[in-house]
Write an enzyme that holds these catalytic residues in place. Sequence first.
Site, mmCIF file in Angstrom:
data_model
loop_
_atom_site.group_PDB
_atom_site.id
_atom_site.type_symbol
_atom_site.label_atom_id
_atom_site.label_comp_id
_atom_site.label_asym_id
_atom_site.label_seq_id
_atom_site.Cartn_x
_atom_site.Cartn_y
_atom_site.Cartn_z
ATOM 1 N N TRP A 298 -33.630 17.199 -23.557
ATOM 2 C CA TRP A 298 -33.985 17.839 -24.773
ATOM 3 C C TRP A 298 -35.684 18.288 -24.491
ATOM 4 C CZ3 TRP A 298 -38.353 17.036 -27.666
ATOM 5 C CH2 TRP A 298 -38.420 17.736 -29.097
ATOM 6 N N HIS A 299 -36.369 17.305 -23.670
ATOM 7 C CA HIS A 299 -37.916 17.492 -23.448
ATOM 8 C C HIS A 299 -38.092 18.871 -22.439
ATOM 9 C CE1 HIS A 299 -38.076 13.729 -25.404
ATOM 10 N NE2 HIS A 299 -39.524 14.040 -25.669
ATOM 11 N N GLY A 300 -36.714 19.157 -21.715
ATOM 12 C CA GLY A 300 -37.091 20.167 -20.816
ATOM 13 C C GLY A 300 -35.993 20.223 -19.713
ATOM 14 N N PHE B 37 -41.951 22.271 -25.150
ATOM 15 C CA PHE B 37 -40.520 21.668 -25.455
ATOM 16 C C PHE B 37 -39.716 22.511 -26.640
ATOM 17 C CE2 PHE B 37 -42.672 17.695 -23.902
ATOM 18 C CZ PHE B 37 -42.486 18.003 -22.630
#
Lengths: 299, 482
Positions: free
Chosen positions: B325-327, B482
Site C-alpha cells: 500500500w505504501h508504494g 503514498f
Amino acid sequence: MKKFINQLFIFFAIPILLISLLAAIFIYYISLLSVNCSLPIHITEIYVGDSHIKKAINDSLLTNGKNLGCSAETYYFSYHKIKRILAANDHIEKIYLGFSYHNLSSYFNNFIYGKGAHALTSKYFYMLPLNQKLQLLRWNLAHPRTFFKSIVKAGMHSVKYQPDFEFLGGYDNTFVYLKADTLSINKRIQHQYFNEQKPREFSMFNIQYLKKIISLCEAKNVELTVIKTPSNDLYNVQIPISYLNKYKKILYENKLTQIDLNSFALTDDCFTPDGDHLTKKGAMLTTRNLIKLQTAIIP
Amino acid sequence: MFFNSLDFAVFLPIVFTFYWLINSKNLQIQNAFIVIASYVFYSWWDWRFLALILTSTMVDYAVGRTLYNENNHTKRKALLWCSILVNIGILAVFKYYNFFVENFTAAFSIFGTSMQPNTLNIILPVGISFYTFQTLSYTIDVYNRKLQPTQNFIAFAAFVSFFPQLVAGPIERATHLLPQFLAKRSFNYALAVDGLRQMLWGLFKKVVIADNCAIYVNQIFENTADYSGGTLLVGALFFTLQIYGDFSGYSDMAIGTAKLFGFNLKQNFNFPFFSRNMAEFWRRWHISLSTWFRDYVFIPLGGSKQSKANTIRNIFIVFIVSGFWHGANWTFIIWGGLHALYYVPLLMYKKHLKQPHVVAYGRYLPSIKEGVQILSTFALTVLAFIFFRAENLTHASQYICNIFTKPFLGLAQFNDVVHFKITAVLIVVFIIAEWLGREGQHALDGLGKVGNQPIRYCVYYLIIAIVLLFGKKEEAFIYFQF
C-alpha cells in the site's frame, strides 16, 4: 468564539509587540555602531566595487590604500557605503571605483531585489538610512524569514567585529592553481550579457547610482577614478558591441578618469575559469601594475 | 498545499472565518462550504485529479444507497465488487500499473521472452491511497449492514474530501466521521484550543525534527559506500525519526485542524516508539491504516481464529499488502514482510495482547525490563525502516551489510557540524517531550491542564521560536507520495 478570537489576538499581539520593540532597539543600536566606520588615518585612497575589485586589488601591497570591495555589490549599495565612509573619514582623498562592462547589465538588478538578493544585501541593512532600510525590507518581502535571519546575523557580526563591519568588505582571494576555461567563459558571458540568446538590457538602476556616486564625490571634493579590472581575451571579444558603446558613452559623458588594467597582458593562470575574476597570482600582478600606473601618473 | 506552507497559513484563517461566522446556522451550507474548501485545497496541487475524487465519491454514494435497499445476495455482492473494482482500479492504474508491467517483463525475460512493455507516463495523484480506502470502508460497512447509507450527498462528499485528512489521513471510517457531518456543530472553545496546540506540536515534529533529520538522511543514504558503520546507523536512526516526525506531524496537524472546525478525527499515532513489543508498536503506529487492514483484510480472511498455519498466512498477507500500500516497490513489500516476521512469534506465544496502559504509566521512568523492551523494539523498527528508505533491495542489503562490515567508529564530517549538534539536541528535547506527554492524545495534551497561563504561553512561544529558527522551509510530506 469571541473568547477564542480575543485569546488568539492577545497570544500573537504580545510577542509581536515585544519583538518589534526589541528589533527597533537592536536596529537602532547597530545602526549607530555602523556610523562609526572609521578607517586608519593613513588610508587616503579606497577601492570600492564588486568581486572584481575584491579579488583584484591586494591592498597589503598599498601604503595608503584600502580595498573595500564586496562580492556582487551594486552601485546602489556602493553609493550608500561611500556616503557613510566619507561622513566618518575626512581624510579620504581618492576613490577608485570598479567599473567594467558587466556593471551595466540588468543581471546586476538580481543582486538588489532579485532571487537570492536577501543573502547578499542584509550586510548593508544597518548602514542604510531609514527610508532605504524600509525599501530593502520591501524588496525582500518574498523571503521574510531568511532575510530577517540574515539581518540578525549581520547585526551580531557587527557587534562582534566592529569596526570591521561586513559591508566594508576587503581583499580576499584564495584562488590558486586555476586558469581561464573556454566553457566557463562562454557560460559567464551568457549569464552576464544575454537572456534567451538576446543581449540583456542595461541596468538603469545601477547606472543611475553610478551617476549619484559621481555627484557625491564632486560634492565632497573627493577624486574619483574608475578601474576596469582585467578579464581574459576570450571573455573580452565576446562582450556585446552595445555594451562597449554604452561604456564609452558613460565615460565620455561623465568625464570620468579611467584606469584600464586590461592593457597589461596576463597569462591564463591569472584568471579563474570564468575569465573575469583574478586568481591570487593575477591579483598580485595587477596590483603591482596599478602601483606602476599610479606612480607614473603622480611622479 | 502543504500544512507547513504560507498558502495554508492564509487559507486556514479564511476558511475558518467563513465556516463559523457566515455558515454556522445552516448545516447544509456548512458542509457544502467544506466540500468547496476541500476541493480548492486539493486543486492547489492539481485540479485535474479532482475528477478521481468525484468519481470515487459518486460511485460509493450510489453503491451505498443501492446496496442498502437490495436484498438479493448475488446483486449485493456484485455492487460491492463494483465499488472495489472502481476504487482499487483507480489505485491500480495510477499507482501499481508500471510496477506490475515492469515485473512481468522482467519475469518473462528470465524465460528468454523479450517484451516491449507500454508503461504509463503519469504522476501519482496525491492522497489517492487514503481517500480510496476511506470510501471503500464506507461501502464495505454498508454491505456488512454495520452502517446505514447516507441520503445526503453533500455530507458524503464532505466526508470523502474533508481537507484536513484528504491527502495523508488519518483514514477515517464512515461510522466515526460521517455522523459528525450530519449533526449540527457549534464552536467548542476547548476543542479549538487543543486543536491549535496539536497543530503546533505537529508543525514542530515536521519542520524541526523531520526536515532537519532529512538533511543527514539524504546525505547518508545517497552515499552509502562513503560512510562508516556508525554513520550508517545514525542515518537509519535519523530516518526512523524523520518518518515519524513527518507522518505523525502531518496527522497531528490534520487532527488539530479538524478540531478547529468542530470535528474529532481518530488518533493516528500513539507514541509508537515507546512500545514494548512489535504488536504494541502496530497498535500505536499509523493506527487508522492498521485497523483498516485488521477489519477489512485480516478478519475477513479468518483472523487468528483458525489454525496456526492459516493465522500465520493471514498475518503475512496483511503486512505484505500493507507494505505494498505504501508504494509499488519491492522494498515496501520486504518492509511489510519483516514486520510480519516480527509479529508472528508474539502471536504464537500470545504476547501480542493489548497492554492496559502506556509504558511506565503514572511513573517518570520505565523499569529496566521495560527500557530493554522499548530499545529492542525500536532497534527492530530501525532495521525495517532501512528497506522503507532504500532505493531498491540491493541498496537496502548493501546498507545493512555496511553497518556491520565497515569500521563502526568515525562519524562522518558533515558540512555543518554546529547544525548537526543542534539537530541532535532538538531530537533529545523532542524525545523527552514525547515521553512526558505519552499519556495524552499528543505530547502537548497535558499542557492544557496546566492552570498557569503564562507558563503555557511561554512553552508555546518557545516552540514557535524553535520552529522559526530551526525549521526548514516547506519540505513536502513523505506520505504524500503514498
